[in-house]
Design a protein around this motif. Structure first.
Motif, PDB file in Angstrom:
ATOM      1  N   LYS A  54      51.206  31.146  28.979  1.00 46.98           N
ATOM      2  CA  LYS A  54      51.746  29.777  28.961  1.00 46.98           C
ATOM      3  C   LYS A  54      51.860  29.306  27.517  1.00 46.98           C
ATOM      4  CE  LYS A  54      49.689  28.574  33.421  1.00 46.98           C
ATOM      5  NZ  LYS A  54      49.907  29.852  33.934  1.00 46.98           N
ATOM      6  N   ALA A  55      52.615  28.255  27.285  1.00 50.43           N
ATOM      7  CA  ALA A  55      52.771  27.697  25.936  1.00 50.43           C
ATOM      8  C   ALA A  55      51.413  27.326  25.341  1.00 50.43           C
ATOM      9  CB  ALA A  55      53.699  26.488  25.950  1.00 50.43           C
ATOM     10  N   GLU A  56      50.463  26.900  26.167  1.00 49.16           N
ATOM     11  CA  GLU A  56      49.137  26.510  25.692  1.00 49.16           C
ATOM     12  C   GLU A  56      48.406  27.662  25.014  1.00 49.16           C
ATOM     13  OE1 GLU A  56      50.323  25.708  28.772  1.00 49.16           O
ATOM     14  OE2 GLU A  56      50.628  23.583  28.314  1.00 49.16           O
ATOM     15  N   ASP A  57      48.782  28.915  25.338  1.00 50.66           N
ATOM     16  CA  ASP A  57      48.163  30.075  24.702  1.00 50.66           C
ATOM     17  C   ASP A  57      48.524  30.180  23.222  1.00 50.66           C
ATOM     18  OD1 ASP A  57      46.857  31.057  27.020  1.00 50.66           O
ATOM     19  OD2 ASP A  57      48.752  31.907  27.725  1.00 50.66           O
ATOM     20  N   PHE A  58      49.538  29.437  22.796  1.00 56.56           N
ATOM     21  CA  PHE A  58      50.008  29.459  21.410  1.00 56.56           C
ATOM     22  C   PHE A  58      49.820  28.109  20.727  1.00 56.56           C
ATOM     23  CE2 PHE A  58      52.237  32.680  23.759  1.00 56.56           C
ATOM     24  CZ  PHE A  58      52.203  33.770  22.907  1.00 56.56           C
ATOM     25  N   PHE A  59      49.002  27.238  21.300  1.00 58.38           N
ATOM     26  CA  PHE A  59      48.893  25.858  20.818  1.00 58.38           C
ATOM     27  C   PHE A  59      47.434  25.443  20.695  1.00 58.38           C
ATOM     28  CE2 PHE A  59      48.253  21.384  21.981  1.00 58.38           C
ATOM     29  CZ  PHE A  59      48.959  20.770  20.955  1.00 58.38           C
ATOM     30  N   LEU A  60      47.161  24.595  19.694  1.00 55.11           N
ATOM     31  CA  LEU A  60      45.854  23.969  19.545  1.00 55.11           C
ATOM     32  C   LEU A  60      46.051  22.628  18.863  1.00 55.11           C
ATOM     33  CD1 LEU A  60      42.712  24.178  19.698  1.00 55.11           C
ATOM     34  CD2 LEU A  60      42.833  25.084  17.373  1.00 55.11           C
ATOM     35  N   ALA A  61      45.561  21.573  19.468  1.00 52.42           N
ATOM     36  CA  ALA A  61      45.605  20.247  18.848  1.00 52.42           C
ATOM     37  C   ALA A  61      44.411  20.151  17.900  1.00 52.42           C
ATOM     38  CB  ALA A  61      45.572  19.151  19.911  1.00 52.42           C
ATOM     39  N   ALA A  62      44.522  20.761  16.735  1.00 47.73           N
ATOM     40  CA  ALA A  62      43.388  20.899  15.814  1.00 47.73           C
ATOM     41  C   ALA A  62      43.219  19.713  14.877  1.00 47.73           C
ATOM     42  CB  ALA A  62      43.551  22.168  14.992  1.00 47.73           C
ATOM     43  N   LYS A  63      44.235  18.877  14.760  1.00 43.77           N
ATOM     44  CA  LYS A  63      44.167  17.733  13.853  1.00 43.77           C
ATOM     45  C   LYS A  63      43.786  18.170  12.435  1.00 43.77           C
ATOM     46  CE  LYS A  63      44.998  14.966  17.270  1.00 43.77           C
ATOM     47  NZ  LYS A  63      46.379  14.883  17.629  1.00 43.77           N
ATOM     48  N   LEU A  64      44.501  19.153  11.919  1.00 44.02           N
ATOM     49  CA  LEU A  64      44.215  19.662  10.579  1.00 44.02           C
ATOM     50  C   LEU A  64      44.555  18.669   9.480  1.00 44.02           C
ATOM     51  CD1 LEU A  64      45.247  23.410  10.821  1.00 44.02           C
ATOM     52  CD2 LEU A  64      42.954  22.423  10.839  1.00 44.02           C
ATOM     53  N   ASP A  65      45.174  17.555   9.829  1.00 45.45           N
ATOM     54  CA  ASP A  65      45.490  16.533   8.832  1.00 45.45           C
ATOM     55  C   ASP A  65      44.294  15.613   8.571  1.00 45.45           C
ATOM     56  OD1 ASP A  65      45.672  15.492  11.400  1.00 45.45           O
ATOM     57  OD2 ASP A  65      47.171  14.008  10.848  1.00 45.45           O
ATOM     58  N   SER A  77      31.452  22.384   0.999  1.00 44.99           N
ATOM     59  CA  SER A  77      32.771  22.637   1.593  1.00 44.99           C
ATOM     60  C   SER A  77      32.625  22.741   3.100  1.00 44.99           C
ATOM     61  CB  SER A  77      33.406  23.910   1.016  1.00 44.99           C
ATOM     62  OG  SER A  77      32.628  25.044   1.313  1.00 44.99           O
ATOM     63  N   ASN A  78      33.735  22.590   3.793  1.00 49.45           N
ATOM     64  CA  ASN A  78      33.748  22.671   5.247  1.00 49.45           C
ATOM     65  C   ASN A  78      34.993  23.434   5.670  1.00 49.45           C
ATOM     66  OD1 ASN A  78      34.065  22.213   8.029  1.00 49.45           O
ATOM     67  ND2 ASN A  78      33.049  20.240   7.909  1.00 49.45           N
ATOM     68  N   VAL A  79      34.794  24.547   6.348  1.00 49.56           N
ATOM     69  CA  VAL A  79      35.902  25.401   6.780  1.00 49.56           C
ATOM     70  C   VAL A  79      36.210  25.138   8.243  1.00 49.56           C
ATOM     71  CG1 VAL A  79      36.718  27.767   7.071  1.00 49.56           C
ATOM     72  CG2 VAL A  79      35.238  27.197   5.135  1.00 49.56           C
ATOM     73  N   THR A  80      37.458  24.796   8.535  1.00 48.93           N
ATOM     74  CA  THR A  80      37.939  24.677   9.912  1.00 48.93           C
ATOM     75  C   THR A  80      38.836  25.884  10.152  1.00 48.93           C
ATOM     76  OG1 THR A  80      37.907  22.278   9.722  1.00 48.93           O
ATOM     77  CG2 THR A  80      39.168  23.215  11.556  1.00 48.93           C
ATOM     78  N   LEU A  81      38.330  26.867  10.887  1.00 49.30           N
ATOM     79  CA  LEU A  81      39.035  28.130  11.090  1.00 49.30           C
ATOM     80  C   LEU A  81      39.841  28.102  12.383  1.00 49.30           C
ATOM     81  CD1 LEU A  81      39.482  31.021  10.059  1.00 49.30           C
ATOM     82  CD2 LEU A  81      37.440  31.692  11.330  1.00 49.30           C
ATOM     83  N   ILE A  82      41.070  28.523  12.290  1.00 48.88           N
ATOM     84  CA  ILE A  82      41.946  28.662  13.459  1.00 48.88           C
ATOM     85  C   ILE A  82      42.255  30.154  13.590  1.00 48.88           C
ATOM     86  CG2 ILE A  82      44.093  27.961  14.567  1.00 48.88           C
ATOM     87  CD1 ILE A  82      42.223  25.609  13.888  1.00 48.88           C
ATOM     88  N   ASN A  83      41.644  30.786  14.597  1.00 44.37           N
ATOM     89  CA  ASN A  83      41.854  32.216  14.800  1.00 44.37           C
ATOM     90  C   ASN A  83      42.039  32.489  16.297  1.00 44.37           C
ATOM     91  OD1 ASN A  83      39.281  32.034  15.883  1.00 44.37           O
ATOM     92  ND2 ASN A  83      38.278  33.060  14.175  1.00 44.37           N
ATOM     93  N   VAL A  84      41.978  33.747  16.679  1.00 45.08           N
ATOM     94  CA  VAL A  84      42.226  34.127  18.070  1.00 45.08           C
ATOM     95  C   VAL A  84      41.213  33.511  19.031  1.00 45.08           C
ATOM     96  CG1 VAL A  84      40.899  36.277  17.977  1.00 45.08           C
ATOM     97  CG2 VAL A  84      42.810  36.081  19.586  1.00 45.08           C
ATOM     98  N   MET A  85      40.049  33.161  18.536  1.00 45.75           N
ATOM     99  CA  MET A  85      39.053  32.525  19.402  1.00 45.75           C
ATOM    100  C   MET A  85      39.496  31.115  19.804  1.00 45.75           C
ATOM    101  SD  MET A  85      37.032  34.989  19.683  1.00 45.75           S
ATOM    102  CE  MET A  85      35.716  34.247  20.606  1.00 45.75           C
ATOM    103  N   ARG A  86      40.365  30.503  18.994  1.00 48.18           N
ATOM    104  CA  ARG A  86      40.825  29.145  19.303  1.00 48.18           C
ATOM    105  C   ARG A  86      42.262  29.125  19.807  1.00 48.18           C
ATOM    106  NH1 ARG A  86      38.973  24.959  15.072  1.00 48.18           N
ATOM    107  NH2 ARG A  86      39.376  23.591  16.836  1.00 48.18           N
ATOM    108  N   ILE A  87      43.076  30.097  19.398  1.00 44.78           N
ATOM    109  CA  ILE A  87      44.458  30.227  19.885  1.00 44.78           C
ATOM    110  C   ILE A  87      44.637  31.673  20.364  1.00 44.78           C
ATOM    111  CG2 ILE A  87      46.922  30.077  19.345  1.00 44.78           C
ATOM    112  CD1 ILE A  87      46.283  28.091  17.148  1.00 44.78           C
ATOM    113  N   PRO A  88      44.524  31.925  21.661  1.00 43.54           N
ATOM    114  CA  PRO A  88      44.601  33.293  22.176  1.00 43.54           C
ATOM    115  C   PRO A  88      45.899  34.022  21.808  1.00 43.54           C
ATOM    116  CG  PRO A  88      43.824  31.795  23.881  1.00 43.54           C
ATOM    117  CD  PRO A  88      44.252  30.948  22.725  1.00 43.54           C
ATOM    118  N   GLY A  89      46.984  33.281  21.576  1.00 39.94           N
ATOM    119  CA  GLY A  89      48.266  33.903  21.218  1.00 39.94           C
ATOM    120  C   GLY A  89      48.259  34.572  19.856  1.00 39.94           C
TER     121      GLY A  89
END
Length: 175
Positions: A54-65, A77-89
């Protein structure tokens, strides 16, 4: 004998005039969305059945702004990582994304990514960044970056980021 020499010469001429064509092979499938319910791991995660993607598999509302808290760790420092654990796609695509926020004088200590090149974009503030070459003579290549600047850290090389401003926070986003 002369005809075999002529044939060999003609074959070499054809080969020499042929343009080299090289590229990465095309993937066997469009994507391999991670099946987080599977306990089997094979070069990443097992692929979900494409009929269930589904489209959700490629999406994350991470609010990186949104800037993150940098007061909770020793390096500032603070790292916000976006990887396969958060976006399965992202499974098997060889890419991830991170937002890093820096306190005044905060740093992302020297580290390396053995399987990926990193590209960094400064979102706010100033960063002093650099990496050390491995060949020929372990040279430090560094630069002070400002908002909107981009810098690349080659795969496998030791690199760092540091906010040189003692008064203002800084942030960047990289892939």
């Amino acid at each position: 004998m002369a005809s075999s020499s002529y044939f060999l010469f003609a074959a070499l001429l054809v080969l020499a005039s042929w343009k080299a064509i090289a590229s990465d092979p095309s993937p066997l499938q469009d994507f391999c969305v991670a099946d987080n319910n599977s306990r089997v791991l094979v070069n990443g995660f097992v692929c979900k059945d494409p009929k269930d993607v589904k489209a959700e598999d490629f999406f994350l509302a991470a609010k990186l702004d949104t800037p993150r808290d940098t007061k909770t760790n020793k390096v500032g420092s603070n790292v916000t990582l976006i990887n396969v654990m958060r976006i399965p796609g992202l499974n098997t695509l060889g890419i991830s994304l991170a937002r890093i926020d820096y306190a005044p004088l905060g740093e992302n200590p020297p580290h390396t990514h053995p399987r990926a090149t990193e590209i960094l974009t400064v979102l706010e503030g100033t960063l002093y960044v650099g990496f050390v070459t491995s060949n020929p003579n372990n040279t430090l290549l560094s630069k002070v970056l400002n908002k909107g600047d981009v810098f690349v850290f080659p795969e496998g090389l030791i690199h760092f980021q540091f906010n040189p401003n003692p008064y203002k926070p800084s942030g960047h986003c990289c892939t």
